[in-house]
Write a protein that holds these residues in place. Structure first.
Motif, PDB file in Angstrom:
ATOM      1  N   HIS A   1      21.337  31.021  19.072  1.00  0.00           N
ATOM      2  CA  HIS A   1      22.001  30.604  20.047  1.00  0.00           C
ATOM      3  C   HIS A   1      21.627  28.978  20.562  1.00  0.00           C
ATOM      4  O   HIS A   1      22.195  28.202  20.626  1.00  0.00           O
ATOM      5  N   ALA A   2      20.249  29.257  20.615  1.00  0.00           N
ATOM      6  CA  ALA A   2      19.635  27.838  21.390  1.00  0.00           C
ATOM      7  C   ALA A   2      19.704  26.923  20.200  1.00  0.00           C
ATOM      8  O   ALA A   2      20.020  25.775  20.235  1.00  0.00           O
ATOM      9  N   SER A   3      19.530  27.155  18.917  1.00  0.00           N
ATOM     10  CA  SER A   3      19.591  26.245  17.636  1.00  0.00           C
ATOM     11  C   SER A   3      21.063  25.681  17.472  1.00  0.00           C
ATOM     12  O   SER A   3      21.305  24.811  17.317  1.00  0.00           O
ATOM     13  N   ALA A   4      22.017  26.559  17.777  1.00  0.00           N
ATOM     14  CA  ALA A   4      23.554  26.084  17.666  1.00  0.00           C
ATOM     15  C   ALA A   4      23.838  25.122  18.974  1.00  0.00           C
ATOM     16  O   ALA A   4      24.495  24.091  18.645  1.00  0.00           O
TER      17      ALA A   4
ATOM     18  N   ARG B   1      27.390  29.015  18.198  1.00  0.00           N
ATOM     19  CA  ARG B   1      27.142  29.009  19.592  1.00  0.00           C
ATOM     20  C   ARG B   1      27.874  30.505  19.995  1.00  0.00           C
ATOM     21  O   ARG B   1      27.239  31.400  20.844  1.00  0.00           O
ATOM     22  N   GLY B   2      29.322  30.754  19.703  1.00  0.00           N
ATOM     23  CA  GLY B   2      29.880  31.921  20.063  1.00  0.00           C
ATOM     24  C   GLY B   2      29.487  33.216  19.328  1.00  0.00           C
ATOM     25  O   GLY B   2      29.434  34.284  19.826  1.00  0.00           O
ATOM     26  N   GLN B   3      28.880  33.079  18.150  1.00  0.00           N
ATOM     27  CA  GLN B   3      28.505  34.187  17.386  1.00  0.00           C
ATOM     28  C   GLN B   3      27.218  34.954  17.704  1.00  0.00           C
ATOM     29  O   GLN B   3      27.256  36.145  17.750  1.00  0.00           O
TER      30      GLN B   3
ATOM     31  N   LEU C   1      25.545  28.013  11.150  1.00  0.00           N
ATOM     32  CA  LEU C   1      24.710  27.106  11.421  1.00  0.00           C
ATOM     33  C   LEU C   1      24.103  26.318  10.094  1.00  0.00           C
ATOM     34  O   LEU C   1      24.158  24.934  10.090  1.00  0.00           O
ATOM     35  N   ASN C   2      24.274  26.969   8.976  1.00  0.00           N
ATOM     36  CA  ASN C   2      24.049  26.416   7.674  1.00  0.00           C
ATOM     37  C   ASN C   2      25.209  25.364   7.137  1.00  0.00           C
ATOM     38  O   ASN C   2      25.021  24.375   6.694  1.00  0.00           O
TER      39      ASN C   2
ATOM     40  N   LEU D   1      32.194  15.194   9.924  1.00  0.00           N
ATOM     41  CA  LEU D   1      31.378  15.437  11.479  1.00  0.00           C
ATOM     42  C   LEU D   1      32.066  16.202  12.420  1.00  0.00           C
ATOM     43  O   LEU D   1      31.600  16.993  13.005  1.00  0.00           O
ATOM     44  N   ARG D   2      33.514  16.463  12.515  1.00  0.00           N
ATOM     45  CA  ARG D   2      34.283  16.972  13.296  1.00  0.00           C
ATOM     46  C   ARG D   2      34.018  18.390  12.716  1.00  0.00           C
ATOM     47  O   ARG D   2      34.004  19.429  13.687  1.00  0.00           O
ATOM     48  N   ARG D   3      34.192  18.655  11.422  1.00  0.00           N
ATOM     49  CA  ARG D   3      33.902  20.049  10.937  1.00  0.00           C
ATOM     50  C   ARG D   3      32.565  20.517  11.283  1.00  0.00           C
ATOM     51  O   ARG D   3      32.462  21.574  11.491  1.00  0.00           O
ATOM     52  N   ALA D   4      31.627  19.761  11.299  1.00  0.00           N
ATOM     53  CA  ALA D   4      30.494  20.372  11.537  1.00  0.00           C
ATOM     54  C   ALA D   4      30.342  20.608  12.980  1.00  0.00           C
ATOM     55  O   ALA D   4      29.670  21.855  13.455  1.00  0.00           O
ATOM     56  N   VAL D   5      31.048  20.165  13.920  1.00  0.00           N
ATOM     57  CA  VAL D   5      31.063  20.259  15.613  1.00  0.00           C
ATOM     58  C   VAL D   5      31.731  21.864  15.426  1.00  0.00           C
ATOM     59  O   VAL D   5      31.043  22.567  16.350  1.00  0.00           O
ATOM     60  N   LEU D   6      32.654  22.032  14.699  1.00  0.00           N
ATOM     61  CA  LEU D   6      33.529  23.194  14.945  1.00  0.00           C
ATOM     62  C   LEU D   6      32.497  24.327  14.254  1.00  0.00           C
ATOM     63  O   LEU D   6      32.521  25.545  15.103  1.00  0.00           O
ATOM     64  N   ALA D   7      31.960  24.101  13.196  1.00  0.00           N
ATOM     65  CA  ALA D   7      30.845  25.106  12.717  1.00  0.00           C
ATOM     66  C   ALA D   7      29.929  25.521  13.578  1.00  0.00           C
ATOM     67  O   ALA D   7      29.658  26.596  13.963  1.00  0.00           O
ATOM     68  N   ALA D   8      29.549  24.666  14.445  1.00  0.00           N
ATOM     69  CA  ALA D   8      28.231  24.641  15.333  1.00  0.00           C
ATOM     70  C   ALA D   8      28.812  25.348  16.721  1.00  0.00           C
ATOM     71  O   ALA D   8      28.292  26.221  17.133  1.00  0.00           O
ATOM     72  N   GLU D   9      30.036  25.235  17.037  1.00  0.00           N
ATOM     73  CA  GLU D   9      30.588  25.885  17.972  1.00  0.00           C
ATOM     74  C   GLU D   9      30.702  27.437  17.887  1.00  0.00           C
ATOM     75  O   GLU D   9      30.757  28.443  18.284  1.00  0.00           O
ATOM     76  N   THR D  10      31.244  27.533  16.423  1.00  0.00           N
ATOM     77  CA  THR D  10      31.473  28.925  15.938  1.00  0.00           C
ATOM     78  C   THR D  10      30.039  29.762  16.127  1.00  0.00           C
ATOM     79  O   THR D  10      30.010  30.983  16.585  1.00  0.00           O
TER      80      THR D  10
END
Length: 272
Positions: A74-77, A64-66, A34-35, A53-62
């Motif tokens: 999880h809600a923050s992701a 969400r799964g973590q 998230l950070n 921006l696309r890398r930020a999406v991938l980090a947020a997806e990570t």
């Protein structure tokens, strides 16, 4: 818990910005995804680099799964993904990106556990995406849902909360959008109430002060356009005040200057 994406989006995400990568909050490590997503999103805002921006999406997806579904992170992701896909929509104009933003935003609100201090931000992020959907498609249900969400934000934020004024400004903007598409005097009057309250609650040295002055000016100008000419002088003052405070590089300066010139012409023509 990291208050990610707290204050640095556009006005809709409250008009507001905060430091990225708060390490150690509630045990969050510096390398928490998230950070990472927050830092990448801020870097995108500075550079416009779509790769960030696309890398930020991938980090947020990570993230969400973590985090498990009952963890507030999880809600923050999910809320992060709502914002990030909206940013992609603003850049790429692919309707599928906006739909994904809305889906993640609703999931974030639904996933927030009872007492989650981030719920207001999740609702605000979803509401901003709904405004985008309304601007695109003009569906009344989208703007009505956004308005309801912003009202709910104000219900859970005490008057002295640092984000209260931003949410009042967001609500005013949603009400103005609705009134411009579906004319209604009561809606416009409510927009004026919230836009004025948002400006009154914003310190004059706050960088958001000129933005909220423009927002109030916009509502006043809309009232002028309905025939309420008594608001013209105040509308002009609000726009001129914003111009004095905006840096010369501010992207809104041209539009605000244009509004000032239109009001001056109107007042000269009508003798008001």
């Amino acid at each position: 818990m990291a208050r990610w994406f707290g204050k640095s989006g556009k006005s809709g995400d409250s008009d507001a910005s905060g430091p990225a990568g708060r390490a150690g909050a509630a045990g969050q490590a510096e390398d928490d995804p998230l950070n990472t997503a927050d830092a990448l999103r801020l870097a995108y805002g500075r550079t416009g680099d779509q790769g960030l921006l696309r890398r930020a999406v991938l980090a947020a997806e990570t993230a969400r799964g973590q985090y498990p579904a009952d963890d507030p992170h999880h809600a923050s992701a999910l809320s992060a993904l709502c914002m990030l896909y909206r940013l992609r929509w603003e850049r790429e104009r692919d309707p599928a990106l906006l739909e994904r933003s809305l889906t993640y935003g609703r999931q974030a609100v639904d996933a927030s556990p009872p007492g989650d201090p981030e719920l207001g931000r999740h609702m605000s992020s979803l509401a901003t995406s709904l405004q985008e959907a309304f601007d695109r498609g003009g569906r009344r249900q989208d703007i009505d849902e956004a308005i309801a969400l912003y009202r709910s934000c104000l219900d859970i934020l005490p008057a002295g909360h640092p984000e209260h004024a931003g949410q009042e400004s967001n609500l005013a903007n949603s009400l103005l959008r609705r009134a411009q598409k579906f004319p209604d005097a009561a809606t416009l009057d409510e927009a004026l109430t919230h836009a004025r309250a948002a400006l009154d609650d914003t310190p004059q040295k706050d960088p958001m002060y000129p933005v909220r002055a423009v927002n109030l000016g916009g509502v006043l100008l809309a009232l002028v356009q309905t025939g309420q000419l008594r608001h013209a002088a105040e509308a002009q003052r609000m726009y001129e005040e914003a111009l004095r405070r905006f840096p010369r590089s501010h992207p809104a300066r041209g539009q605000v200057q244009g509004a000032v010139e239109r009001i001056r012409y109107l007042r000269r023509t009508l003798g008001i």
